[in-house]
Scaffold this motif. Structure first.
Motif, PDB file in Angstrom:
ATOM      1  N   VAL B  39      -4.553   8.766  19.302  1.00 12.00           N
ATOM      2  CA  VAL B  39      -3.562   9.351  18.411  1.00 12.00           C
ATOM      3  C   VAL B  39      -3.927   9.118  16.957  1.00 12.00           C
ATOM      4  O   VAL B  39      -3.873  10.036  16.137  1.00 12.00           O
ATOM      5  CB  VAL B  39      -2.159   8.773  18.692  1.00 12.00           C
ATOM      6  CG1 VAL B  39      -1.170   9.290  17.676  1.00 12.00           C
ATOM      7  CG2 VAL B  39      -1.720   9.134  20.091  1.00 12.00           C
ATOM      8  N   ILE B  40      -4.360   7.875  16.641  1.00 15.50           N
ATOM      9  CA  ILE B  40      -4.650   7.611  15.230  1.00 15.50           C
ATOM     10  C   ILE B  40      -5.839   8.445  14.766  1.00 15.50           C
ATOM     11  O   ILE B  40      -5.855   8.938  13.638  1.00 15.50           O
ATOM     12  CB  ILE B  40      -4.867   6.102  14.963  1.00 15.50           C
ATOM     13  CG1 ILE B  40      -5.074   5.825  13.472  1.00 15.50           C
ATOM     14  CG2 ILE B  40      -6.054   5.532  15.705  1.00 15.50           C
ATOM     15  CD1 ILE B  40      -3.871   6.004  12.659  1.00 15.50           C
ATOM     16  N   ALA B  43      -4.603  11.866  14.219  1.00 17.94           N
ATOM     17  CA  ALA B  43      -3.864  11.894  12.953  1.00 17.94           C
ATOM     18  C   ALA B  43      -4.841  11.895  11.781  1.00 17.94           C
ATOM     19  O   ALA B  43      -4.650  12.617  10.799  1.00 17.94           O
ATOM     20  CB  ALA B  43      -2.928  10.690  12.864  1.00 17.94           C
ATOM     21  N   GLY B  46      -6.211  15.223  11.407  1.00 13.97           N
ATOM     22  CA  GLY B  46      -5.173  16.088  10.827  1.00 13.97           C
ATOM     23  C   GLY B  46      -5.056  15.892   9.330  1.00 13.97           C
ATOM     24  O   GLY B  46      -5.025  16.866   8.569  1.00 13.97           O
ATOM     25  N   VAL B  47      -5.028  14.628   8.906  1.00 12.78           N
ATOM     26  CA  VAL B  47      -4.894  14.334   7.479  1.00 12.78           C
ATOM     27  C   VAL B  47      -6.107  14.870   6.722  1.00 12.78           C
ATOM     28  O   VAL B  47      -5.982  15.423   5.623  1.00 12.78           O
ATOM     29  CB  VAL B  47      -4.722  12.820   7.247  1.00 12.78           C
ATOM     30  CG1 VAL B  47      -4.854  12.481   5.765  1.00 12.78           C
ATOM     31  CG2 VAL B  47      -3.376  12.354   7.752  1.00 12.78           C
ATOM     32  N   LEU B 304      -7.346   6.225   7.671  1.00 14.26           N
ATOM     33  CA  LEU B 304      -6.274   7.170   7.361  1.00 14.26           C
ATOM     34  C   LEU B 304      -5.706   6.897   5.970  1.00 14.26           C
ATOM     35  O   LEU B 304      -5.535   7.811   5.159  1.00 14.26           O
ATOM     36  CB  LEU B 304      -5.170   7.070   8.420  1.00 14.26           C
ATOM     37  CG  LEU B 304      -4.094   8.127   8.286  1.00 14.26           C
ATOM     38  CD1 LEU B 304      -4.197   9.110   9.427  1.00 14.26           C
ATOM     39  CD2 LEU B 304      -2.714   7.529   8.262  1.00 14.26           C
ATOM     40  N   VAL B 329       4.451   8.187   4.906  1.00  8.89           N
ATOM     41  CA  VAL B 329       3.435   8.423   5.941  1.00  8.89           C
ATOM     42  C   VAL B 329       3.366   7.243   6.917  1.00  8.89           C
ATOM     43  O   VAL B 329       3.296   7.429   8.136  1.00  8.89           O
ATOM     44  CB  VAL B 329       2.050   8.674   5.299  1.00  8.89           C
ATOM     45  CG1 VAL B 329       0.945   8.572   6.334  1.00  8.89           C
ATOM     46  CG2 VAL B 329       2.030  10.037   4.638  1.00  8.89           C
ATOM     47  N   ALA B 333       4.204   7.822  10.744  1.00  7.12           N
ATOM     48  CA  ALA B 333       3.156   7.652  11.742  1.00  7.12           C
ATOM     49  C   ALA B 333       3.592   6.661  12.818  1.00  7.12           C
ATOM     50  O   ALA B 333       3.397   6.891  14.018  1.00  7.12           O
ATOM     51  CB  ALA B 333       1.875   7.167  11.071  1.00  7.12           C
ATOM     52  N   VAL B 336       5.966   8.130  15.203  1.00  6.03           N
ATOM     53  CA  VAL B 336       5.354   8.986  16.214  1.00  6.03           C
ATOM     54  C   VAL B 336       4.914   8.161  17.424  1.00  6.03           C
ATOM     55  O   VAL B 336       5.174   8.517  18.567  1.00  6.03           O
ATOM     56  CB  VAL B 336       4.154   9.765  15.613  1.00  6.03           C
ATOM     57  CG1 VAL B 336       3.365  10.466  16.705  1.00  6.03           C
ATOM     58  CG2 VAL B 336       4.645  10.769  14.589  1.00  6.03           C
ATOM     59  N   TYR B 337       4.288   6.988  17.155  1.00 12.06           N
ATOM     60  CA  TYR B 337       3.903   6.149  18.298  1.00 12.06           C
ATOM     61  C   TYR B 337       5.091   5.672  19.062  1.00 12.06           C
ATOM     62  O   TYR B 337       5.095   5.605  20.278  1.00 12.06           O
ATOM     63  CB  TYR B 337       3.253   4.836  17.862  1.00 12.06           C
ATOM     64  CG  TYR B 337       2.012   5.000  17.150  1.00 12.06           C
ATOM     65  CD1 TYR B 337       1.109   5.944  17.562  1.00 12.06           C
ATOM     66  CD2 TYR B 337       1.733   4.211  16.055  1.00 12.06           C
ATOM     67  CE1 TYR B 337      -0.045   6.091  16.888  1.00 12.06           C
ATOM     68  CE2 TYR B 337       0.575   4.363  15.379  1.00 12.06           C
ATOM     69  CZ  TYR B 337      -0.307   5.308  15.797  1.00 12.06           C
ATOM     70  OH  TYR B 337      -1.452   5.453  15.125  1.00 12.06           O
TER      71      TYR B 337
END
Lengths: 312, 347
Positions: B39-40, B43, B46-47, B304, B329, B333, B336-337
């Motif tokens: 996931v990270i 992310a 994505g960033v 990130l 953020v 974030a 989300v987890y």
């Protein structure tokens, strides 16, 4: 009775510190001297009471320091020296405190973010936002009426001591009410509390809202007492948490009394006073403070049945 | 080291399985198949994509060699601290003293080196010794005096701050030019500092995944009581984690001293390495309660934050606005987890 026994260590430490202060400075024994001490301690004691609600429910609030800064900076800019703006701005500050607490609570419980991270994020957002708004440095000035709460007296008693008394009484009454019992149950065992019908999320949100309110009141007092600066709230979150833990309240929740938390804040303030009196000021004050905090917490951990409460 | 007698529990299984909340079980079970490390990195991708688009609209070019090197260089110090912080958090503790320790070790390094090449080895040795000692103190106070890690490391932080502030008003000592190469040199497109960070991260990853101590760290963080009953000397594991965490902070102090060319009493706190490293670890999916997560996630979390910073720099965003967005953020974030894992048990 049980509450009194668990408060024994902190009250003993506080008594010793107060005696040492009185020896070094006899003025401390006169009403004026003692009231000055209470006045100086009031913001931290109120913050500690607010932080207690959050900690006893099993969470942290790291945002109170930056919230205090926000309060003072916003007040100075909006009031800008105009007397008639005082009361509306005071009301606004209280609303800001409540809203920040509500946001902390809702994010922590609703989105299931650990409160350490929620309030850390809030700390970044608040300090960033307020300086974005003022362009980097605090501007404006507080009105005399605003400063009254932090530095003026009503008859012989400072306003801040009266506010402290009111806040302390309210905190004690709250903890004696059903809300207090639900709060402790939530911090002690969230699952058991939930199964016995406590709405744990709402209870925690209320704790964060109370902490935000306490920070608002502390900000108003500190603004009056110390004036406008960008550093006014710096480090206050750690001082408040330290005070609560000094009072024997377990990080992780479920144990300890609000009176002990406030006594912890008085102890911390007495410690600062004493270090100043004995000429240990400036940088070394931090070192001594660090040693004493560890020692005091270690001492209380030895005396009380120990329970590892590392789960944040 | 890895062979027989693999103790107690493998990473990932050490944490008590939390009860599946009513209603959301199926969806969460499905989501649970994607690990938090993936996931990270999703992310992060994505960033980077959003950053690239925003910078492109602004008329810039995001993925230049210069920015990539910049990201690596900026993230190295925080990365090293955060890798160490991962160990403290995995064992169920945390370390708030790293920022002041970084300031202290930068001064120790620069004072001992005093601009001489011959001082490099003693300087590095002294930094490692000082940081290990402070980690030992943290660990002993937590395990022997039973002081909560939050207060214990905050207390140590105050002590170190007091000593540093008492002795120094400003930058002091100096680092020889040869040592400054650690901060500035590059091998091709890769800065030496990034290699140092990678080395630390790989070493700690190996420690966690392949050694007995690593398994014990997960076991103690997952459930200290169970670990103790299974014969793990939990106190020693906590102490070891704190020593290693502090040593990582010391290495970060060395890196910063080599960048500045001198020691500075505020370099650690100015960087906000204490809270920032904890945020990076949690961003990387390591549970604040301990026992779950790892170094790979932390590296993603640090990257990130660094990419975000780089995007802001290129867009010339106001510094205060950066703080606001960073706060949002981090919380978003982690939210989300948290939605993906079942609710943690309070006890």
């Amino acid at each position: 009775m049980r509450a009194l026994r668990s408060m024994g260590p902190i009250l003993a430490v506080l008594a010793v510190l107060l005696v040492l202060i009185a020896v070094a400075n006899p003025f401390f024994l006169e009403p004026a001297g003692f009231l000055a001490f209470l006045k100086r301690a009031a913001p931290l004691v109120i913050l500690a009471a607010g932080q207690y609600f959050v900690i006893v429910s099993g969470e942290f609030d790291l945002s109170v320091g930056s919230l205090v800064t926000v309060q003072v900076v916003v007040a100075a800019r909006l009031i800008d020296g105009q007397e008639q703006a005082t009361w509306p701005v005071l009301a606004l500050l209280i609303v800001i405190g409540l809203l920040v607490g509500l946001a902390n609570g809702v994010i922590t419980t609703g989105l299931r973010v650990p409160s350490f991270i929620t309030t850390l994020g809030m700390m970044l957002v608040l300090s960033g936002a307020v300086f974005l708004w003022t362009g980097g440095a605090p501007r404006g000035a507080l009105s005399e009426t605003f400063r009254m709460f932090g530095r003026k007296d009503l008859g012989p008693v400072p306003w801040s001591v009266l506010i402290l008394l009111a806040a302390g009484t309210a905190a004690i009454l709250l903890m004696r009410s059903d809300f207090g019992k639900r709060l402790i149950a939530t911090g002690d065992n969230e699952r058991a509390a939930g199964l016995s019908g406590v709405r744990v999320d709402r209870t925690r949100i209320a704790a964060f809202v109370l902490s935000g309110l306490a920070a608002a009141v502390a900000g108003i007092l500190l603004g009056g007492f110390a004036g406008v600066s960008a550093q006014v709230g710096q480090g206050l979150e750690f001082q408040a948490i330290t005070a609560v833990v000094l009072g024997g309240v377990a990080l992780g929740g479920g144990r300890g009394s609000v009176v002990a938390a406030m006594a912890g804040a008085f102890t911390l303030e007495a410690l600062f006073t004493l270090l100043n009196l004995y000429g240990i000021s400036g940088a070394l004050e931090f070192a001594v403070q660090g040693v004493i905090i560890i020692a005091a917490v270690a001492a209380s951990a030895v005396r009380l049945p120990f329970r590892r409460a590392l789960r944040v | 080291m890895t062979g027989r007698g693999r103790p107690v529990a493998a990473p990932g299984t050490a944490a008590p399985t939390a009860p599946v909340p009513p209603g959301g079980g199926g969806r969460r079970a499905l989501a649970g198949r994607v690990g938090s490390t993936q996931v990270i990195y999703l992310a992060l991708a994505g960033v980077m994509l959003v950053g690239w688009v925003l910078v492109a609209f602004d008329g810039g070019d995001f993925l230049t060699l210069e920015t990539v090197v910049g990201i690596q260089q900026r993230s190295a110090a925080l990365g090293i601290v955060a890798v160490g912080q991962t160990l403290a958090i995995l064992v169920g503790s945390l370390d708030l003293s790293v920022a002041y320790l970084i300031s202290l070790t930068s001064l120790v390094a620069a004072e001992i080196m005093a601009g001489q090449d011959g001082g490099i080895v003693p300087g590095v040795a002294a930094v490692l010794a000082v940081s290990a000692l402070i980690g030992l103190v943290n660990g002993l106070v937590i395990t022997r005096l039973h002081v909560h890690a939050f207060i214990a490391t905050l207390g140590t932080a105050l002590i170190v701050k007091g000593v540093v502030d008492h002795l120094y008003d400003g930058p002091a000592g100096s680092v020889p030019e040869s040592f400054q190469r650690l901060g500035y040199d590059r091998i091709g497109p890769v800065p030496v500092s990034a290699l140092l960070w990678a080395a630390v991260a790989v070493a700690v990853w190996f420690l966690l995944r392949r050694t007995r101590l690593g398994y014990r760290i997960y076991a103690v963080g997952g459930d200290e009581e169970v670990a103790r009953l299974s014969g793990v000397r939990t106190g020693r594991v906590v102490i070891a984690a704190h020593v290693l965490c502090s040593v990582c902070a010391g290495v970060a102090g060395l890196l910063l001293a080599s960048r500045l060319g001198a020691g500075a009493p505020t370099v650690g706190t100015d960087g906000g390495y204490d809270l920032e490293s904890i945020a990076a670890v949690v961003l990387g999916g390591t549970a604040l309660a301990g026992g779950r997560g790892g170094v790979a996630g932390t590296v993603g979390g640090v990257l990130l934050l660094a990419v975000l910073d780089s995007v802001f720099n290129q867009l010339e965003v106001n510094a205060f606005f950066k703080d606001v967005v960073r706060g949002v953020v981090i919380v978003a974030a982690v939210a989300v987890y948290a939605r993906r894992t079942a609710r943690r048990r309070s006890r």
